[in-house]
Scaffold this motif. Structure first.
Motif, PDB file in Angstrom:
ATOM      1  N   LEU A 120       0.828  -1.204   0.000  1.00 11.13           N
ATOM      2  CA  LEU A 120       0.000   0.000   0.000  1.00 11.13           C
ATOM      3  C   LEU A 120       0.864   1.257   0.000  1.00 11.13           C
ATOM      4  N   GLU A 121       1.978   1.223   0.693  1.00 11.50           N
ATOM      5  CA  GLU A 121       2.884   2.370   0.685  1.00 11.50           C
ATOM      6  C   GLU A 121       3.349   2.677  -0.741  1.00 11.50           C
ATOM      7  N   LYS A 122       3.706   1.639  -1.484  1.00  6.43           N
ATOM      8  CA  LYS A 122       4.146   1.826  -2.872  1.00  6.43           C
ATOM      9  C   LYS A 122       2.987   2.314  -3.744  1.00  6.43           C
ATOM     10  N   LEU A 123       1.781   1.789  -3.483  1.00  6.37           N
ATOM     11  CA  LEU A 123       0.597   2.221  -4.226  1.00  6.37           C
ATOM     12  C   LEU A 123       0.337   3.707  -4.002  1.00  6.37           C
ATOM     13  N   CYS A 124       0.519   4.161  -2.766  1.00  7.96           N
ATOM     14  CA  CYS A 124       0.339   5.579  -2.442  1.00  7.96           C
ATOM     15  C   CYS A 124       1.336   6.439  -3.217  1.00  7.96           C
ATOM     16  N   GLU A 125       2.575   5.977  -3.274  1.00  7.15           N
ATOM     17  CA  GLU A 125       3.614   6.729  -3.990  1.00  7.15           C
ATOM     18  C   GLU A 125       3.294   6.839  -5.480  1.00  7.15           C
ATOM     19  N   GLN A 126       2.858   5.733  -6.060  1.00  5.88           N
ATOM     20  CA  GLN A 126       2.613   5.690  -7.501  1.00  5.88           C
ATOM     21  C   GLN A 126       1.396   6.501  -7.921  1.00  5.88           C
ATOM     22  N   ASN A 127       0.400   6.626  -7.029  1.00  2.71           N
ATOM     23  CA  ASN A 127      -0.868   7.240  -7.410  1.00  2.71           C
ATOM     24  C   ASN A 127      -1.172   8.542  -6.663  1.00  2.71           C
ATOM     25  N   ASN A 128      -0.147   9.086  -6.020  1.00  7.76           N
ATOM     26  CA  ASN A 128      -0.290  10.361  -5.318  1.00  7.76           C
ATOM     27  C   ASN A 128      -1.403  10.345  -4.268  1.00  7.76           C
ATOM     28  N   ILE A 129      -1.509   9.224  -3.582  1.00 10.18           N
ATOM     29  CA  ILE A 129      -2.421   9.128  -2.441  1.00 10.18           C
ATOM     30  C   ILE A 129      -1.691   9.730  -1.243  1.00 10.18           C
ATOM     31  N   MET A 130      -2.255  10.742  -0.647  1.00  4.48           N
ATOM     32  CA  MET A 130      -1.556  11.462   0.418  1.00  4.48           C
ATOM     33  C   MET A 130      -1.319  10.555   1.627  1.00  4.48           C
ATOM     34  N   HIS A 131      -0.066  10.511   2.061  1.00  2.45           N
ATOM     35  CA  HIS A 131       0.309   9.661   3.188  1.00  2.45           C
ATOM     36  C   HIS A 131       1.577  10.206   3.822  1.00  2.45           C
ATOM     37  N   LEU A 132       1.868   9.736   5.004  1.00  4.31           N
ATOM     38  CA  LEU A 132       3.065  10.146   5.726  1.00  4.31           C
ATOM     39  C   LEU A 132       3.772   8.917   6.274  1.00  4.31           C
ATOM     40  N   PRO A 133       5.105   8.943   6.313  1.00  2.00           N
ATOM     41  CA  PRO A 133       5.803   7.848   6.991  1.00  2.00           C
ATOM     42  C   PRO A 133       5.543   7.947   8.483  1.00  2.00           C
ATOM     43  N   GLY A 134       5.221   6.843   9.110  1.00  3.61           N
ATOM     44  CA  GLY A 134       4.919   6.850  10.535  1.00  3.61           C
ATOM     45  C   GLY A 134       5.953   6.076  11.332  1.00  3.61           C
ATOM     46  N   THR A 135       5.477   5.410  12.344  1.00  3.03           N
ATOM     47  CA  THR A 135       6.349   4.652  13.237  1.00  3.03           C
ATOM     48  C   THR A 135       6.530   3.235  12.728  1.00  3.03           C
ATOM     49  N   VAL A 136       7.729   2.707  12.866  1.00  2.06           N
ATOM     50  CA  VAL A 136       7.976   1.305  12.565  1.00  2.06           C
ATOM     51  C   VAL A 136       8.462   0.635  13.848  1.00  2.06           C
ATOM     52  N   ASP A 137       8.005  -0.571  14.087  1.00  2.00           N
ATOM     53  CA  ASP A 137       8.350  -1.301  15.307  1.00  2.00           C
ATOM     54  C   ASP A 137       9.341  -2.410  15.005  1.00  2.00           C
ATOM     55  N   ILE A 138      10.459  -2.393  15.701  1.00  2.00           N
ATOM     56  CA  ILE A 138      11.492  -3.427  15.572  1.00  2.00           C
ATOM     57  C   ILE A 138      11.740  -4.004  16.960  1.00  2.00           C
ATOM     58  N   GLY A 139      11.764  -5.315  17.056  1.00  4.25           N
ATOM     59  CA  GLY A 139      11.970  -5.888  18.377  1.00  4.25           C
ATOM     60  C   GLY A 139      12.251  -7.367  18.367  1.00  4.25           C
ATOM     61  N   VAL A 140      11.888  -8.010  19.462  1.00  4.07           N
ATOM     62  CA  VAL A 140      12.143  -9.428  19.662  1.00  4.07           C
ATOM     63  C   VAL A 140      10.905 -10.082  20.261  1.00  4.07           C
ATOM     64  N   ARG A 141      10.855 -11.386  20.196  1.00  2.00           N
ATOM     65  CA  ARG A 141       9.840 -12.173  20.890  1.00  2.00           C
ATOM     66  C   ARG A 141      10.539 -12.839  22.074  1.00  2.00           C
ATOM     67  N   VAL A 142      10.077 -12.557  23.276  1.00  2.00           N
ATOM     68  CA  VAL A 142      10.683 -13.079  24.503  1.00  2.00           C
ATOM     69  C   VAL A 142       9.897 -14.295  24.973  1.00  2.00           C
ATOM     70  N   GLU A 143      10.612 -15.309  25.431  1.00  2.00           N
ATOM     71  CA  GLU A 143       9.962 -16.531  25.925  1.00  2.00           C
ATOM     72  C   GLU A 143      10.537 -16.919  27.277  1.00  2.00           C
ATOM     73  N   VAL A 144       9.634 -17.136  28.248  1.00  2.00           N
ATOM     74  CA  VAL A 144      10.030 -17.550  29.599  1.00  2.00           C
ATOM     75  C   VAL A 144       9.125 -18.690  30.050  1.00  2.00           C
ATOM     76  N   ARG A 145       9.473 -19.309  31.145  1.00  2.00           N
ATOM     77  CA  ARG A 145       8.625 -20.354  31.714  1.00  2.00           C
ATOM     78  C   ARG A 145       7.328 -19.736  32.249  1.00  2.00           C
ATOM     79  N   ASN A 146       6.250 -20.509  32.205  1.00  2.00           N
ATOM     80  CA  ASN A 146       4.974 -20.040  32.722  1.00  2.00           C
ATOM     81  C   ASN A 146       5.056 -19.641  34.193  1.00  2.00           C
ATOM     82  N   GLU A 147       5.914 -20.342  34.958  1.00  2.00           N
ATOM     83  CA  GLU A 147       6.027 -20.047  36.379  1.00  2.00           C
ATOM     84  C   GLU A 147       6.454 -18.601  36.615  1.00  2.00           C
TER      85      GLU A 147
END
Length: 465
Positions: A216-243
């Protein structure tokens, strides 16, 4: 081909647009186009093979009727404080009112009547007190947990409902572009194999989900659909024991903690907590493998997993936050030979990689069995890694044992919804006849708020008849 309303994408936003049109008595012809398969034909072979088969042309976990959400944890957040920035566009009162309405729809199709995270006020106060002391904010949100396997059944019933009420569904068709005439959207071009079709419509709704945010970001660029770059989330998946997570799992089910750790003070948060869940792999375009979490209603593992996401806000001249996150993922995949990387928290602090024999000796055994032991710090940006380390140590004050040496970190966990389409409270874009909804629009995050946006879109379209 011609239709009255064309919906591209059969995730919650697209589904509930069609649903609301039907129940409000619309006489319009509705066509729903989905790149993936119908819900009854979505299946991940990993259940049998025990390893990711990198299915082509798309991953069945992320693509198909009901989108990525139903095949992950199947959780509905019942507070407007959670799920993106849609309330800032439409108002908190309308957002909460529509959440309650959407919840009633899910219940009518078989969702569990039990709500997690309520009637535990005193216990919540104690957890919040610890969070405040650790410099964190606790957002206690009621959760209706459908479960990965039960959510599939619920969405199957919704799919049948739409079909029975005349919605034309085209599975396996990918949208390649929209049709513009004199600055107005007149439909879209869709493709299946070598066959390309032009579909003309009075209204075109793009609801391609988190999976389709980059497109959709590329579609917006190609067709002049007004949009702004926002926040991107980068992280990890943490795993621990249920206890380790026992109290939080019992009291809140899903603890939503937010912090701004020093020295960078970026927003870091927990997301998508899965008590007794399993860590899973999803595949995006260009063979990008990312990590996620599943939570079944009946089957439970010995572990709890939760995402820790670091928000990155970019300013000029940079305007490609999604591409940036993809590069981080690609580098991590390279180190893991195409697999998800896993590393023990203690090894990160010691500045060493994790070896398979060390995982075999740990109390916490990976539920993602084909994850590769290695060093995620070799690919994770320094700023994000420091934020994650400091956040985990802060959470340890709320959940003792969370920052233990044996805690597992999987990478990459990436959320692609940074592109934000400019629109008003009626979802009107600068292109007449075109509407953009759900996670791909940048306004919602998750099943419930995407469903809410679809419902309001359906009402808007009905009001114009």
């Amino acid at each position: 081909m011609k239709t009255d309303i064309l919906i591209v994408g059969a995730g919650p936003a697209g589904i509930f647009t069609a649903y609301e049109l039907i129940v409000k008595g619309s006489k319009k012809k509705i066509m729903l186009v989905e790149k993936g398969a119908s819900i009854e034909h979505r299946a991940c072979p990993k259940i049998k093979t025990q390893k990711c088969m990198n299915c082509k042309p798309y991953c069945h976990i992320t693509t198909g009727f009901s989108g990525a959400g139903a095949f992950s944890d199947g959780k509905l957040s019942l507070s407007c404080e959670v799920g993106g920035d849609l309330p800032s566009l439409i108002g908190e009162s309308l957002a909460q009112e529509t959440i309650n309405y959407a919840d009633s729809i899910y219940l009518s199709f078989g969702a569990d009547t039990h709500v997690e995270g309520i009637n535990n006020d005193e216990e919540v106060k104690e957890i919040r007190k610890k969070a405040i002391k650790a410099g964190l904010k606790l957002v206690d949100c009621p959760i209706r947990h459908m479960g990965t396997e039960k959510a599939q059944h619920i969405y199957l019933e919704i799919e049948k409902f739409l079909q029975q009420h005349g919605v034309e569904m085209y599975f396996g068709y990918e949208c390649t572009d929209i049709i513009l005439q004199n600055g107005e959207c007149k439909g879209a071009r869709i493709k299946k194999g070598m066959q390309e079709i032009e579909v003309f419509a009075e209204s075109t709704v793009i609801a391609t989900g988190r999976r389709g945010a980059d497109w959709l970001e590329k579609l917006c660029e190609q067709n002049n659909i007004m949009h702004l770059p926002g926040t991107v989330d980068i992280g990890v998946r943490v795993e621990v024991r249920n206890e380790v997570m026992e109290q939080v799992n019992k009291v809140l089910y899903e603890s939503k903690l937010i912090g701004y750790p020093k020295p960078f003070k970026n927003k870091v948060r927990t997301f998508c907590q899965n008590p007794g869940g399993i860590v899973s792999q999803e595949n995006y375009d260009n063979d990008l493998a990312v990590v996620n979490g599943h939570s079944y209603k009946d089957y439970k593992s010995d572990n709890t997993n939760v995402a820790i996401l670091c928000s990155h806000n970019f300013s000029v001249p940079f305007n490609q936050p999604i591409a940036y996150a993809q590069k981080v993922g690609e580098l991590t995949n390279m180190l893991g030979a195409g697999h998800i990387l896993v590393q023990r928290f203690g090894d990160i602090l010691d500045g060493k990689r994790t070896w398979p024999r060390e995982l075999a000796q740990s109390n916490v055994r990976p539920t993602l069995v084909d994850a590769v032991a290695g060093d995620i710090t070799a690919a994770m940006p320094y700023r994000a890694m420091i934020n994650i380390i400091n956040f985990i140590q802060a959470v340890d004050n709320v959940v003792p044992g969370f920052a233990s040496e044996e805690t597992l970190l999987y990478s990459p966990e990436l959320k692609f919804y940074s592109n934000r389409v400019k629109m008003d409270e009626n979802f009107t874009t600068n292109v007449k006849g075109l509407y953009c909804l759900g996670d791909s629009s940048g306004w919602t995050r998750g099943l419930m708020m995407a469903s809410v946006m679809g419902i309001l879109m359906g009402r808007r379209l009905v009001s114009e008849e």
